[in-house]
Design an enzyme around this catalytic site. Sequence first.
Site: not given
Ligand code: DGY
Length: 321
Positions: A157, A235-237, A261, A266, A284-287
Site C-alpha cells: 500500500i 490509512t493504516a491503523r 481514516d 474505532e 475507515h473506508i480505505g477498502s
Molecule cells: C484491512 O483490510 O485491514 C482494512 O483496513 C479493513 O479492515
Amino acid sequence: MPTLVVTHWQTPAVVARIEREFTPRYNTLGRPYTQDELLAAADGADALFVSSADKLDARFFQLLPASVRVISTFSVGYEHVDRAAAAAAGIPVGYTPDVLNDATADIALLLLLGASRRAFEAQQLVRSGEWATRGTAHLLGWGITGKRLGIFGMGRIGRAVAQRARAFGMTIHYYNRTQLPPQMEEGAVYHASAESLLRVSDFLSLNAPNSPATRHFLNAETLAMLPHGAIVVNTARGGLVDDETLIAALKSGQVAAAGLDVFEGEPKINPGYADLPNTFLLPHIGSATVETRTAMGMLALDNIVAVLEGKPAPSLLPPPA
Ligand code: DGY
C-alpha cells in the site's frame, strides 16, 4: 455443501457465490458478534468468514468447535488474530492482501488533499451558506507540489501511495525495516531510521501494520521531529498514533492538519479530533469500493475453498515470528 459462518455484510456478487458453494449461516444481528456468539454460531460449521471486528485470540482458538477447519478474515490487517494460537490449534487462517492496495492508496491521497486543502472547513462554508461572507484570504491551504512525502512502511500500500503522490509532483522518502531494491524504490529516498524520515517529512503517510513495535509510533517525541506545520495522514491503523499527542500538535500548529481514516478504539474516536477544524476524518473506508470489497470477499472465499479441498490456499497468514 460445507457450512460457512459469515459474520458481516458482503457485496451481492460475494453473497451469490456463498449461496452457490456453501450452506451459509449469516450474522443477522446488525452488529458484530461477541466472541461467545461467534463460537456458538461456529458449532458444527466447517469454516468461518470473519472480519477485523472479530477478535480471534487465544481463548477463541481454545474454545473453537472441532468442526471448524479453516477461517478467513476479510482484511489485510490481522492484528485481531492470535497467529500462535491459530497455529497451536492447527487452524489455517486466510486474509486478503493486495486486492485493496489501490483503493486504500486512493483514500490516502484523498486524506492528504483533504487535510492540506482544508476540505472539512470548505465543506462547512458551502453547506452553511456562509461562503458569501468570506473574502479571498480565507481557507488558504498548503500546496503539495514539490513537497516531501515521508512514507512510514513501504509495503504494497505504501508503494501505491508513492506512485500516486509522484504524479502530484511530490518527492518520496520512506522508512522500512529493509531497503527496497531500486526497481521498487522508483527513486524514493530510503531512511534507515524512522527519526531520519520524520525530520524531512513535510507530509507523513502511515502505512505500517499495527504491532507492538509500531504502537503509538506517532507520539510527543516523534511528532516533535516533524518539520513545523507538517501534515499527517493515516490509512493504516489507529494504534500507530497516540491520539492525545497528535491532538495537542494539531492545536499548537506543530502539525498543520491531519487526515485520518483509522482510529484507535474505532468506531469510538477520541472526541478531540472532531472538535478541531484542521482534521479531515473518514470512517475507515480505505477498502470501501464495490470492486475492492468484492475482490476481498472472493479472495477470502478462495482461501476457504482451497483449504477445504486440500489444495494450496492463495493467501494464508504468515506463521508467527
Ligand atoms: C484491512 O483490510 O485491514 C482494512 O483496513 C479493513 O479492515
